[in-house]
Design a protein around this motif. Structure first.
Motif, PDB file in Angstrom:
ATOM      1  N   GLN A 237      43.704  44.427  28.863  1.00  0.00           N
ATOM      2  CA  GLN A 237      44.151  44.580  30.275  1.00  0.00           C
ATOM      3  C   GLN A 237      43.353  44.888  31.434  1.00  0.00           C
ATOM      4  N   VAL A 238      43.323  44.104  32.459  1.00  0.00           N
ATOM      5  CA  VAL A 238      42.441  44.695  33.680  1.00  0.00           C
ATOM      6  C   VAL A 238      43.344  44.407  34.978  1.00  0.00           C
ATOM      7  N   SER A 239      43.048  45.517  35.811  1.00  0.00           N
ATOM      8  CA  SER A 239      43.840  45.712  36.972  1.00  0.00           C
ATOM      9  C   SER A 239      42.932  44.956  38.193  1.00  0.00           C
ATOM     10  N   TYR A 240      43.526  44.565  38.969  1.00  0.00           N
ATOM     11  CA  TYR A 240      42.749  44.158  40.136  1.00  0.00           C
ATOM     12  C   TYR A 240      43.590  44.423  41.658  1.00  0.00           C
ATOM     13  N   VAL A 241      43.026  44.607  42.649  1.00  0.00           N
ATOM     14  CA  VAL A 241      43.607  44.508  44.033  1.00  0.00           C
ATOM     15  C   VAL A 241      42.930  43.050  44.318  1.00  0.00           C
ATOM     16  N   GLY A 242      43.933  42.119  45.176  1.00  0.00           N
ATOM     17  CA  GLY A 242      43.661  40.982  45.830  1.00  0.00           C
ATOM     18  C   GLY A 242      43.757  41.057  47.253  1.00  0.00           C
TER      19      GLY A 242
END
Length: 371
Positions: A237-242
């Motif tokens: 699992q990896v979280s980003y802001v776009g």
DNA sequence: CACACGTGGTT
DNA sequence: TAACCAAGTGT
């Protein structure tokens, strides 16, 4: 140890399999129109880890855009990626162009005609080399793909784990014993057709299988056990802001690095959430994330903008080894700013750029939540 | 040799 | 839904 069949049984198997293939094989597949090595090659690369129905329209379009190996060798990379957009595993098409250039420049446009020769080309491994060698050049060499693993694994009750690299040797040896030297290409394709009809991973139909009498695991009802395949690790699992920033000249838009995941594809700027802090367990409030993103946007792109979170759940996208969760932040500027990085791109020309599926999902979310 | 590398379909 | 599957190769 696998007990190999007698020559009589092998010949009986070949006859039975090929008789079925001649009657019920998928002769109408577009890449089976002839045995031209270029055609066979393009289809085999596209079919790697990809289902037939997905490939068909891509194959037709690709052959129109790049009808010859020279056309492929000379193509612009962006044109190639656009033609491959949506198929995934994009290094396949980059490797294909390298191989095309190898054939044109190093081999004067003449294909290597053997299994060993074909394997020297970029992107052509043992499976693809065997497929081309057998179909286009009639070399009796077994093409061991997922279908062959299923068919042979169940035929002989092979206990080796097919995830292990070394297991290929055993399957290859057995396949080479079985393959019909008179019709090697048809034999390999018959195994594939069988593997994707009567011998699928689930819901296989042995009762109607034309070769059921040869299947050792059918005799004792153990087909479920073969081929032996250890489970794969869960995607991380990896979280980003776009960041969706719009100005008079369009959206802030950026090409990804030339290597790694989605290489050279175009996407909105993304920041991994953990990039803000070395502590991966840090719990960030929404306000903190927004402020940190604004700071980094200025530092990296030279863009000063006030961001806000787009409503709704984050966009998620699953890759083979990763699961992305992208929280979208939006912002608007009234005057165009010169960029340190990236470009401004108007919405109506964005689709000329190759974009990954996750960007399409981001567009959809933007469209539905802000018109 | 283990892992990186996409996307769509099924259960 | 999460898990698994689909004509693999490069590093």
């Amino acid at each position: 140890m696998i007990e190999m069949w007698s020559i009589e049984k092998i010949e009986d198997f070949r006859r039975t399999l090929l008789a079925w293939y001649d009657e019920e094989g998928r002769a109408s597949l577009p890449w089976r129109k002839n045995q031209d090595p270029y055609r066979v090659w393009v289809s085999e690369i596209m079919l790697q880890q990809t289902q037939v129905n997905t490939v068909i329209p891509y194959f037709k379009r690709f052959m129109t855009l790049f009808p010859t190996i020279t056309a492929l060798a000379d193509a612009e990379e962006q044109t190639l990626l656009k033609a491959w957009e949506g198929l995934g595993y994009y290094s396949r098409v980059r490797n294909m162009q390298k191989a095309a250039q190898q054939v044109v420049e190093d081999y004067q446009g003449v294909w290597p005609t053997t299994f060993e020769g074909l394997k020297k080309l970029t992107g052509i491994g043992p499976y693809t080399a065997a497929a081309i060698a057998s179909i286009a050049f009639k070399e009796p060499v077994a093409a061991i793909d997922g279908n062959a693993y299923r068919v042979l694994g169940r035929l002989f009750k092979i206990e080796d784990d097919i995830r292990q690299t070394k297991t290929w040797q055993k399957y290859f040896a057995i396949g080479n014993q079985l393959i019909d030297p008179k019709r090697p290409g048809d034999f390999n394709q018959a195994i594939m057709d069988l593997g994707s009809s009567y011998m699928t991973a689930k819901n296989y139909d042995t009762a109607h299988n034309p070769i059921k009498e040869f299947i050792a695991s059918y005799e004792d009802g153990t087909e479920d056990l073969y081929p032996v395949k250890s489970p794969l690790a869960k995607p991380k699992q990896v979280s980003y802001v776009g960041i969706a920033v719009v100005g008079p000249d369009g959206y802030l838009w950026e090409q990804r690095p030339a290597t790694g995941l989605l290489a050279n594809f175009w996407l909105m700027p993304l920041y991994a959430i953990t990039d803000f802090e070395s502590d991966p367990d840090a719990e960030w409030t929404r306000a903190e994330i927004i402020q940190a993103t604004e700071t980094r946007l200025l530092a990296d792109y030279g863009v000063t903008v006030s961001l806000k979170a787009l409503g709704g759940r984050p966009v998620t996208h699953v890759y083979s080894h990763l699961k992305w969760t992208v929280t979208i932040l939006t912002g608007e500027i009234t005057e165009t700013m010169p960029l340190k990085r990236g470009v401004w791109r108007q919405r109506d020309v964005l689709n000329d750029d190759p974009q990954p599926k996750v960007q399409e999902k981001i567009w959809q979310r933007l469209n539905s939540l802000q018109g």
